[in-house]
Structure formats: C-alpha cells, structure tokens
Design a protein around this motif. Structure first.
Motif, mmCIF file in Angstrom:
data_model
loop_
_atom_site.group_PDB
_atom_site.id
_atom_site.type_symbol
_atom_site.label_atom_id
_atom_site.label_comp_id
_atom_site.label_asym_id
_atom_site.label_seq_id
_atom_site.Cartn_x
_atom_site.Cartn_y
_atom_site.Cartn_z
ATOM 1 N N GLU A 54 -20.010 6.068 4.788
ATOM 2 C CA GLU A 54 -21.140 6.483 3.955
ATOM 3 C C GLU A 54 -20.905 6.109 2.496
ATOM 4 N N THR A 55 -19.678 6.257 2.010
ATOM 5 C CA THR A 55 -19.334 5.867 0.646
ATOM 6 C C THR A 55 -19.483 4.358 0.478
ATOM 7 N N HIS A 56 -19.033 3.608 1.466
ATOM 8 C CA HIS A 56 -19.157 2.149 1.440
ATOM 9 C C HIS A 56 -20.628 1.725 1.403
ATOM 10 N N ALA A 57 -21.466 2.380 2.186
ATOM 11 C CA ALA A 57 -22.890 2.040 2.248
ATOM 12 C C ALA A 57 -23.575 2.310 0.912
ATOM 13 N N ALA A 58 -23.204 3.402 0.250
ATOM 14 C CA ALA A 58 -23.803 3.736 -1.038
ATOM 15 C C ALA A 58 -23.469 2.688 -2.090
ATOM 16 N N LEU A 59 -22.213 2.225 -2.095
ATOM 17 C CA LEU A 59 -21.800 1.205 -3.056
ATOM 18 C C LEU A 59 -22.468 -0.131 -2.745
ATOM 19 N N SER A 60 -22.551 -0.469 -1.480
ATOM 20 C CA SER A 60 -23.197 -1.725 -1.075
ATOM 21 C C SER A 60 -24.664 -1.734 -1.486
ATOM 22 N N SER A 61 -25.342 -0.611 -1.306
ATOM 23 C CA SER A 61 -26.750 -0.514 -1.674
ATOM 24 C C SER A 61 -26.947 -0.643 -3.174
ATOM 25 N N SER A 62 -26.041 -0.072 -3.949
ATOM 26 C CA SER A 62 -26.181 -0.099 -5.404
ATOM 27 C C SER A 62 -26.019 -1.506 -5.962
ATOM 28 N N ILE A 63 -25.145 -2.302 -5.358
ATOM 29 C CA ILE A 63 -24.908 -3.654 -5.855
ATOM 30 C C ILE A 63 -26.163 -4.511 -5.735
ATOM 31 N N LYS A 64 -26.971 -4.238 -4.716
ATOM 32 C CA LYS A 64 -28.177 -5.037 -4.495
ATOM 33 C C LYS A 64 -29.271 -4.733 -5.511
ATOM 34 N N THR A 65 -29.110 -3.660 -6.272
ATOM 35 C CA THR A 65 -30.147 -3.287 -7.242
ATOM 36 C C THR A 65 -29.585 -3.153 -8.657
ATOM 37 N N LEU A 66 -28.504 -3.864 -8.961
ATOM 38 C CA LEU A 66 -27.893 -3.761 -10.286
ATOM 39 C C LEU A 66 -28.825 -4.218 -11.396
ATOM 40 N N TRP A 67 -29.757 -5.108 -11.064
ATOM 41 C CA TRP A 67 -30.654 -5.643 -12.092
ATOM 42 C C TRP A 67 -31.491 -4.563 -12.764
ATOM 43 N N ARG A 68 -31.708 -3.420 -12.070
ATOM 44 C CA ARG A 68 -32.524 -2.373 -12.671
ATOM 45 C C ARG A 68 -31.698 -1.136 -13.027
ATOM 46 N N SER A 69 -30.376 -1.264 -13.030
ATOM 47 C CA SER A 69 -29.511 -0.120 -13.310
ATOM 48 C C SER A 69 -29.329 0.080 -14.809
ATOM 49 N N PRO A 70 -29.047 1.321 -15.239
ATOM 50 C CA PRO A 70 -28.761 1.591 -16.647
ATOM 51 C C PRO A 70 -27.523 0.820 -17.110
ATOM 52 N N VAL A 71 -27.545 0.372 -18.353
ATOM 53 C CA VAL A 71 -26.453 -0.414 -18.930
ATOM 54 C C VAL A 71 -25.990 0.244 -20.225
ATOM 55 N N VAL A 72 -24.677 0.304 -20.424
ATOM 56 C CA VAL A 72 -24.122 0.798 -21.688
ATOM 57 C C VAL A 72 -23.301 -0.311 -22.333
ATOM 58 N N GLU A 73 -23.368 -0.375 -23.654
ATOM 59 C CA GLU A 73 -22.564 -1.349 -24.402
ATOM 60 C C GLU A 73 -21.223 -0.723 -24.768
ATOM 61 N N ILE A 74 -20.168 -1.495 -24.628
ATOM 62 C CA ILE A 74 -18.815 -1.029 -24.927
ATOM 63 C C ILE A 74 -18.354 -1.662 -26.234
ATOM 64 N N THR A 75 -18.013 -0.828 -27.217
ATOM 65 C CA THR A 75 -17.590 -1.329 -28.525
ATOM 66 C C THR A 75 -16.070 -1.345 -28.684
ATOM 67 N N TYR A 76 -15.395 -0.550 -27.849
ATOM 68 C CA TYR A 76 -13.927 -0.494 -27.957
ATOM 69 C C TYR A 76 -13.357 -0.095 -26.608
ATOM 70 N N ILE A 77 -12.255 -0.739 -26.221
ATOM 71 C CA ILE A 77 -11.579 -0.371 -24.976
ATOM 72 C C ILE A 77 -10.092 -0.650 -25.132
ATOM 73 N N ALA A 78 -9.276 0.293 -24.707
ATOM 74 C CA ALA A 78 -7.824 0.135 -24.834
ATOM 75 C C ALA A 78 -7.131 0.988 -23.781
ATOM 76 N N PRO A 79 -5.928 0.587 -23.335
ATOM 77 C CA PRO A 79 -5.180 1.383 -22.348
ATOM 78 C C PRO A 79 -4.836 2.760 -22.904
ATOM 79 N N THR A 80 -4.829 3.767 -22.032
ATOM 80 C CA THR A 80 -4.433 5.112 -22.442
ATOM 81 C C THR A 80 -2.929 5.262 -22.292
ATOM 82 N N ALA A 81 -2.405 6.420 -22.683
ATOM 83 C CA ALA A 81 -0.966 6.679 -22.561
ATOM 84 C C ALA A 81 -0.537 6.717 -21.100
ATOM 85 N N GLU A 82 -1.484 7.032 -20.180
ATOM 86 C CA GLU A 82 -1.160 7.109 -18.754
ATOM 87 C C GLU A 82 -1.214 5.749 -18.065
ATOM 88 N N PHE A 83 -1.573 4.703 -18.800
ATOM 89 C CA PHE A 83 -1.708 3.371 -18.203
ATOM 90 C C PHE A 83 -0.366 2.898 -17.636
#
Length: 705
Positions: A54-83
């Motif tokens: 069921e988890t696999h099916a949900a992810l598979s379904s979402s990939i087919k509709t990525l064109w209409r999914s919400p998008v966020v812009e990332i301004t900064y990304i870095a490894p955490t201390a737990e990396f």
C-alpha cells in the motif's frame, strides 16, 4: 536522530524509480489476510506485506502527478550534526517562504528543475533525490530537517547559487506516509509483546454471546494496538461493535485490497459470527439534525438522548431562520469546475462558506462565546480553496482562543464532531450528476457530525435530478420548511455577486482568443446585481473566446447597425445585449486579432452605443479595417490571425504574410496561457483518507483565531 518507523522509511528510500513505477513489484508476495489466526504473532505478521504494498502504491501514484504537486524553493541546505554515511543522510533545509507547506513524514523529490504546471515534470528525465521530512522547527516554520535517499552534491549547488544569484534547488511534494508509519509501529509493537489478552479474544470464531466494542471505520491494521482502540473496561467488553453505515477504509493498492487489507475488524468479527448489537441512542445531534439520517439510514431505530431534547440544546448563533439547527441553503448560481487534478471546486460555495465563517467569528469575538465549526466537502480542491479563502479573510482576527475551525474532507471528518457543521457539496450542473456524493455511507458521515447546527450548501436542481439520497433530502427540507435560497440573506447575496465579478476576469481554459474589456463594459457589469446574468454573459464570452464566432456573426448579420460592419451585437436575454468586435492589437513585432468587449446595454440602447463606437473606428485605415474583418476558419471554429509588422510595413495590404493561429485567454492583462482539462471521469476521483495526508489541510485543519 530517532525516527519512528525507520525500517519502513529506509525501505521506501531504497526503492529505485524503476521499482516505484513497477505496479507488480510486490505481486505474488502479498498473501491474503485470513479471518482466523493461531496466535497474536501470526495476526500482526499477516498485515506487514499488505502495508508495504500500500505504501508502494501511494508513492507510485504520486510520481505520476508530480506536475501538479506543491513546490517549495530551497535557499540553503547543509548536513546536520547527525549526518553519517551511508544511511544517516540528514540535512537541514531552509525554504524561501516564511510558512512551510511541508510537515513531518512528507516524501519530497529534490530536483534542480522547477516543475512547470504547463509543461509538466517528467521525473524519468530529470535528476532527483527522494527525501522524507523528519521534523520542522516550531520557532522557524521555514526550517526543516530531511533524511535523503542519496548524498547530495552540495558544493555544486552552492557554487551555482552563488554564481547565478538565484535558487536552483526545489522540493516537490510526493505523498505523506504518517498513517503508514503509525500502522507499521503498531504491528511491530504487537510483535514485541504487551497486554494482548483482549486481542486474543478476537482472533478466532466466537464461541459465546459476548461482544466486543471496536471501531468499524478503520482497516483492521489501523486498530491493532489494544491500548489505542481496544482498551475497554469490564462493563464495556460485552458491548457491540459499532455499525456498518460509516465509511470503509481507503486502500489505494488493488493488490492490498484483494488481500483484505481494507477489511475492518468489525467486518471480520461479523464473518466469524460474533454477536452484534445496535447502539441505538445518539447523544450528539440536535433532534432537528437527526431526523433525516435516522429515517433514511437507520429505519428510525435510533433514539435521541434526553439531553439533546432539552431547550438549551437549541442554539442560534446567527440571526434568521436560515441559521437554525438544520437547513439546506440553495446555491442556485454556483459553477463546478476543475481545481487540482481531477478534483472539483465551486467558488460561489467557497465565498458563501467564507462569509458565514466570518460572521460566526465576529459573533464569537463580540459575545465572548466559544464556538467550534467544521467545514466538510467531498472534494479535495474545495477543501483547499476554502482553506485559502478563510486564511485570506480571517487571518487577522483574534477571538482569544474561543473560536476553532476545522476544514476537512469527508473521510477526514469521520468520527469527529463540532458545534456547527457547514457542508459544501460542490456539484452544480443541473442534470443530476453528483459523483460519489451518491454514496450513502459518505452522505451519512456528512449529515451526522454536528451537535447544534447543520447547514448544507448545494444546488437544488442538481440534487433533485440526481435520483439519489440527496433528492429525498431536498424533499424533506422543503416539507419541514428548512429550505432556503442563499440570496435571502443580504450578506450571502453580496458574497455571491462579488464572486461572480471576480470570476469574470479569470482565465478561460483552452481559450483561442484573447479578450479585452473596455472601461464602459467593466462599469456596466459592475452595476449588475443578478448572478444569473453574470453566468449568461460569461457563457457567451466563453463561447466566442473558444472560436465560435461565425455562428454569432451569421445570426446577427441582418441586425448590424455599424457602418464599418466591425461592431457586433449579441442578445444575452430579452433585455440586455452585448456589444463587441474583432479588433487588432499591436504586440511587440506583430499585429494580432483580439476580441474587444465594448459594453453590455439594454437592447433599446444598442443603436446609440454603436453610433459612438463608429466614430472611434472611423480613425482606422483601410488596411486596419481589413485586418479586423479577416477570418480564418479551422474546422468548425474561427482562429485569430496575426501579421508581422515588417511584412505589413513592406506591403500596404499585408496579405502576403502567413496568418497563424494564436492561443489566448480571457483576462484583462492580456497574458497568454493554455491549460488542459483532464478527461478522466469524475467518478474515478479518490477521497483523502485522513486530514494528515490531505495536502495543505494542516494549514487550517484546526486553527484557533
């Protein structure tokens, strides 16, 4: 960093794109969940393969509709201390917006190409990395921590950002697996032991008359932990399970569905002949609310508790009979239209809901009264539209914590209750097409969530013609004098008119012609107070903007009063006529044909209006007039033409230039755009299982204003 359900999350992040898109990845590995079990260990283990599928099916379904999914812009990304390589790939992420639309357990695709709503986003052709949101910083909503499936080449990203001075990494929402993780944890906690004595009584066929009280809404795997659903005192252990009139669990995977993953514990115990009892006293609803569902769904077997019959159980939050304990409010001039994906919305109902909420909020603030309100709609797009509208109109109000509001899908509201429930049915087509509103279980949930007031918004003509339970609801409301037209309330009437005006300038889908409005037209339209007239005018504009000009021109040829034969008049009804023309507009290096809407006037005033417009057109050159009068027929429609300025300047008549079709839309700014409508049947639309997996619903799902 400790993450709940880490084993499941690691499995999800390990799937390659090919594996995610393979619908048969777990086919043959998911066995049928039996109705009887030899031990609690067998019981818990039987659900694990179906949960993974069921988890696999949900992810598979979402990939087919990525064109209409919400998008966020990332301004900064870095490894955490737990990396730590190779598995603990934790990153701290800063988003460009102050308010993040991402919540824990959201799966996102990280990519350096922003998905485009028009061109789409083909994940098979673009580099991406799947990640899961682990936590959000409560003090800084735009800061989140993610766990990535692969290491990120951050040096390249930061160098590119510095060089180009703009964001070049984006997060695309895929799906949320909160529910999946909770079930996973329940299964494994059960395998580790604990107090499972009560659970052991429901593993096999019943041998006595004792019953067990369990929820029937959830798939059985949702209620696996006794402490969550089966923690009953001795006096309750001989009570019945609930009833079958509620919604079944939502299962996306056909493989998991066939394995019995969506079967509730109630259903399984019924199969095993456990004794059933009806809980026949309701303590929630005002008796005016309970009348219809009791008669329609329960054959009048449900009794109202004494508390709901008392006089103090009748509340009047807003003035007028329309806002009594129970009412159907007819939205005669709404329009159902596509929102996100295949989901429908109705902007007029959005405006009415927003107006009612704003008035309730004012009452709460003024009288210091505690009010809890729930808004339910069967369509996800409507839920999102209402959330956005409420956030826009009510975000600055403060009721000191006395006013609470939840906006959810039908499935998200199962088991919930509020003082006031407002139902937005959305459907408005007049021919009776109501989609899954016809589902009696869904309707039962809609109608049984309110304590004191239930106000149902809908289109009478659509409901009456549906030949469903909604026809009987309308008949019942009329018989009991609980039926009202929205325009009977001055505040709602203003909201409906304002919405009609706003929708006038919204882009039309698949428009071939650009439409420009004159100031006179905008002034005349602003004075119209009848929503039905707005609908008629917009319907006409939709028709000509799609290229159906020749029929209008042919029908009006004999009644033209324009000396240049450029000005057209078309009757909207017996009183009003629309004055319009095909004009030419200079855009950059070309002339383009556009539709100019000059005015809407009483038919008797048309000659005078056209006379004044003729004076304006006398300034046109012969070449310009010919360009306005030129027509290019493509199949059954007329398409706009364009000429390059160079060709026109080089040739007085400009006829040597190739005339091309252009695409446009109905808007005042003259922006060019196209938009495709889905062709899928509305009947195929899926409901959201719960508020925590309903996109953006967390923004206003439970606010305190």
């Amino acid at each position: 960093m400790r993450i709940e359900g880490r084993d499941l999350i690691d499995l999800v992040l390990s799937w390659s794109l090919e594996e995610v898109l393979n619908v048969d990845l777990y086919k043959g590995q998911v066995g049928t969940i039996p109705t009887e079990f030899d031990s609690t260990t067998d019981y818990f283990k039987s659900f694990i393969p179906s949960l993974i599928e069921e988890t696999h099916a949900a992810l598979s379904s979402s990939i087919k509709t990525l064109w209409r999914s919400p998008v966020v812009e990332i301004t900064y990304i870095a490894p955490t201390a737990e990396f730590e390589l190779p598995n603990n790939l934790f990153y701290k992420v800063h988003l460009s917006t102050d308010e993040s639309s991402l919540i824990p357990k959201d799966l996102i695709a990280l990519t350096d190409k922003r998905p485009n709503r028009v061109d789409g986003f083909n994940i098979t052709n673009e580099p991406y990395v799947v990640a899961i949101v682990c936590k959000a910083d409560p003090d800084r909503p735009n800061v989140i921590t993610i766990l990535a499936s692969k290491p990120l080449l951050l040096e390249d990203v930061h160098q590119r950002n510095k060089k180009e001075k703009k964001e070049s990494l984006f997060g695309v929402y895929m799906t949320n697996i909160t529910t999946n993780v909770r079930i996973w944890n329940s299964l494994h906690l059960g395998l580790q032991g604990g107090n499972l004595s009560l659970l052991s009584t429901v593993l096999q066929r019943n041998t006595d008359d004792d019953g067990v009280c369990v929820p029937c809404r959830f798939g059985e795997s949702d209620g696996l932990v006794p402490s969550r659903f089966l923690n009953l005192n001795p006096s309750q252990e001989d009570a019945i399970l609930s009833y079958e009139k509620q919604l079944p669990a939502m299962v996306e995977s056909q493989i998991a569905l066939e394995a019995g993953f969506g079967r509730s514990l109630f259903e399984r115990l019924a199969i095993l002949k456990h004794k059933k009892y009806l809980l026949n006293i309701q303590y929630r609803m005002h008796r005016s609310i309970s009348i219809f569902p009791n008669r329609e769904f329960y054959g009048m077997q449900i009794q109202d508790a004494p508390t709901v019959k008392q006089r103090n159980y009748t509340k009047q939050y807003l003035p007028g009979k329309m806002y009594g304990p129970y009412s159907f409010i007819n939205i005669a001039h709404g329009e159902e239209q596509y929102g996100e994906g295949r989901s429908l919305k109705n902007n007029v109902e959005v405006a009415v809901v927003s107006d009612i909420i704003a008035n309730l909020l004012q009452v709460s603030v003024r009288t210091k009264t505690r009010i809890s309100v729930g808004v339910i709609s069967p369509y996800k797009s409507q839920v999102m539209a209402i959330q956005e509208k409420i956030q826009e109109t009510c975000s600055g109000c403060d009721a000191g914590g006395l006013f609470s509001l939840k906006i959810r899908s039908v499935d998200g509201f199962q088991g919930g209750e509020e003082d006031i429930i407002i139902v937005s049915t959305v459907r408005s087509n007049g021919i009776g097409r109501v989609g899954f509103l016809a589902n009696r279980q869904r309707t039962n949930v809609l109608l049984t969530r309110a304590r004191f007031c239930l106000w149902i918004l809908g289109n009478e003509a659509t409901m009456v013609n549906s030949k469903s339970v909604w026809r009987y609801l309308i008949q019942d409301a009329r018989k009991r004098e609980c039926f009202y037209n929205a325009e009977e309330d001055e505040s709602l009437a203003r909201a409906i008119i304002d919405t009609a005006k706003i929708e006038f300038i919204q882009p039309l889908n698949k428009s071939r012609w650009k439409i420009c409005f004159s100031d006179e037209f905008k002034k005349s339209v602003g004075e119209i107070k009848n929503p039905e007239m707005y609908r008629k005018i917009k319907s006409f504009l939709e028709r000509i903007s799609h290229g159906w000009l020749h029929e209008e021109e042919e029908s009006e040829r004999d009644s033209l009063v324009s000396s240049s034969q450029l000005i057209k008049q078309s009757k909207i009804d017996d009183v009003l006529s629309l004055i319009w023309a095909v004009e030419i507009l200079k855009e950059e290096f070309q002339y383009i044909q556009v539709l100019k809407i000059w005015d809407v006037v009483p038919s008797s005033d048309v000659p005078e209006a056209v006379k004044s417009l003729n004076l304006n057109h006398m300034k046109y050159t012969v070449d310009e007039v010919e360009k306005c009068r030129a027509r290019c027929i493509s199949g059954d429609i007329v398409v706009p033409l364009r000429w390059s300025l160079e060709a026109t300047n080089g040739n007085g008549n400009g006829n040597s230039d190739v005339m091309e079709e252009t695409l446009g839309s109905l808007n005042l700014a003259g922006e060019m755009m196209t938009s495709e409508q889905p062709n899928d049947s509305l009947e195929d639309e899926k409901e959201e299982e719960d508020i925590e997996v309903d996109r953006l619903s967390h923004l206003l799902s439970s606010i305190t204003l």
